[in-house]
Design a protein around this motif. Structure first.
Motif, short mmCIF file in Angstrom:
data_model
loop_
_atom_site.label_atom_id
_atom_site.label_comp_id
_atom_site.label_asym_id
_atom_site.label_seq_id
_atom_site.Cartn_x
_atom_site.Cartn_y
_atom_site.Cartn_z
N UNK A 153 0.83 -1.21 0.00
CA UNK A 153 0.00 0.00 0.00
C UNK A 153 0.87 1.26 0.00
N UNK A 154 1.91 1.26 0.79
CA UNK A 154 2.83 2.41 0.83
C UNK A 154 3.48 2.59 -0.54
N UNK A 155 3.98 1.51 -1.11
CA UNK A 155 4.64 1.59 -2.43
C UNK A 155 3.67 2.08 -3.50
N UNK A 161 4.73 9.62 -7.20
CA UNK A 161 5.82 10.56 -6.90
C UNK A 161 7.11 10.11 -7.58
N UNK A 162 7.34 8.79 -7.61
CA UNK A 162 8.51 8.22 -8.29
C UNK A 162 8.47 8.58 -9.78
N UNK A 173 14.61 6.29 -6.79
CA UNK A 173 14.47 4.84 -6.64
C UNK A 173 13.50 4.53 -5.51
N UNK A 174 12.80 3.41 -5.67
CA UNK A 174 11.86 2.94 -4.66
C UNK A 174 12.44 1.68 -4.05
N UNK A 183 18.73 12.00 -3.22
CA UNK A 183 19.31 11.91 -1.88
C UNK A 183 18.33 12.16 -0.74
N UNK A 184 17.12 12.60 -1.05
CA UNK A 184 16.11 12.80 0.00
C UNK A 184 15.26 11.54 0.13
N UNK A 185 14.86 11.25 1.37
CA UNK A 185 14.14 10.01 1.66
C UNK A 185 12.69 10.33 2.02
N UNK A 186 11.76 9.62 1.36
CA UNK A 186 10.33 9.82 1.58
C UNK A 186 9.66 8.49 1.90
#
Length: 199
Positions: A153-155, A161-162, A173-174, A183-186
């Motif tokens: 569900x999260x993916x 957004x990806x 990348x996912x 370089x930012x993590x979500x």
């Protein structure tokens, strides 16, 4: 008149006693309610922690799993047939050595277009297959990892957004339940129903 006034005073005193009793009951109910809220809060925290642990265990148990989409089902197909189909895919399409060992290969369900699911005996083999899957680009076949419902569900909510980031020529990348963009993590907060940046 004096008798009536006295009766009214008596009634008023009785009412005051009842109101005092009701106030005490309300105070006790409020105290009980506060205690129940505290217990409920602790129970919710415990439940949340148990759900997190169960989800973690499920994902660990699926760590070596792969799901292969787009492989046609043959009539009367068996698990042995499924493994043969998968081995053919690995040697012919992914151009890998045919020494990959699978613990089990089968269809996810009885539908005609049901994907194959497999458990690789080695995590290294799984990673090698995932690296080689780019050779399937342009075909109807795709390979993905197997995750818990929460992670899926999260993916699913992070994919738009990806795609947006890639359309903007950004490196994205996912990985598991995290999206990395430049370089930012979500991740996606399922309770708030929104993408959030992680620190």
């Amino acid at each position: 008149m004096k008798s009536e006034i006295q009766d009214l005073r008596n009634d008023y005193a009785a009412l005051q006693g009842e109101v005092g009793g009701l106030r005490e009951e309300v105070r006790e109910l409020r105290q009980d309610n506060d205690e129940l809220r505290a217990v409920n809060s602790k129970t919710e925290e415990r439940l949340s922690e148990m759900e997190r642990k169960a989800d973690d265990l499920e994902n660990r148990s699926k760590r070596n799993n792969l799901i292969i989409y787009g492989l046609e089902r043959n009539e009367g197909e068996t698990s042995e047939d499924c493994e043969g189909i998968l081995q053919d895919l690995i040697t012919d399409k992914l151009e890998m050595a045919g020494d990959v060992v699978f613990d089990r290969v089968h269809r996810l369900n009885s539908k005609a277009d049901s994907p194959l699911i497999t458990r690789c005996a080695s995590y290294k083999d799984k990673l090698q297959i995932l690296r080689a899957k780019r050779k399937l680009h342009g075909s109807q076949i795709s390979i993905g990892e197997d995750f818990s419902r929460r992670v899926r569900e999260i993916r699913r909510n992070l994919v738009p957004r990806l795609k947006q980031a890639r359309d903007e020529q950004k490196k994205a990348t996912l990985t598991f339940d995290h999206l990395y963009i430049e370089g930012k993590k979500f991740t996606f907060d399922l309770q708030k129903n929104t993408v959030i940046e992680m620190r």
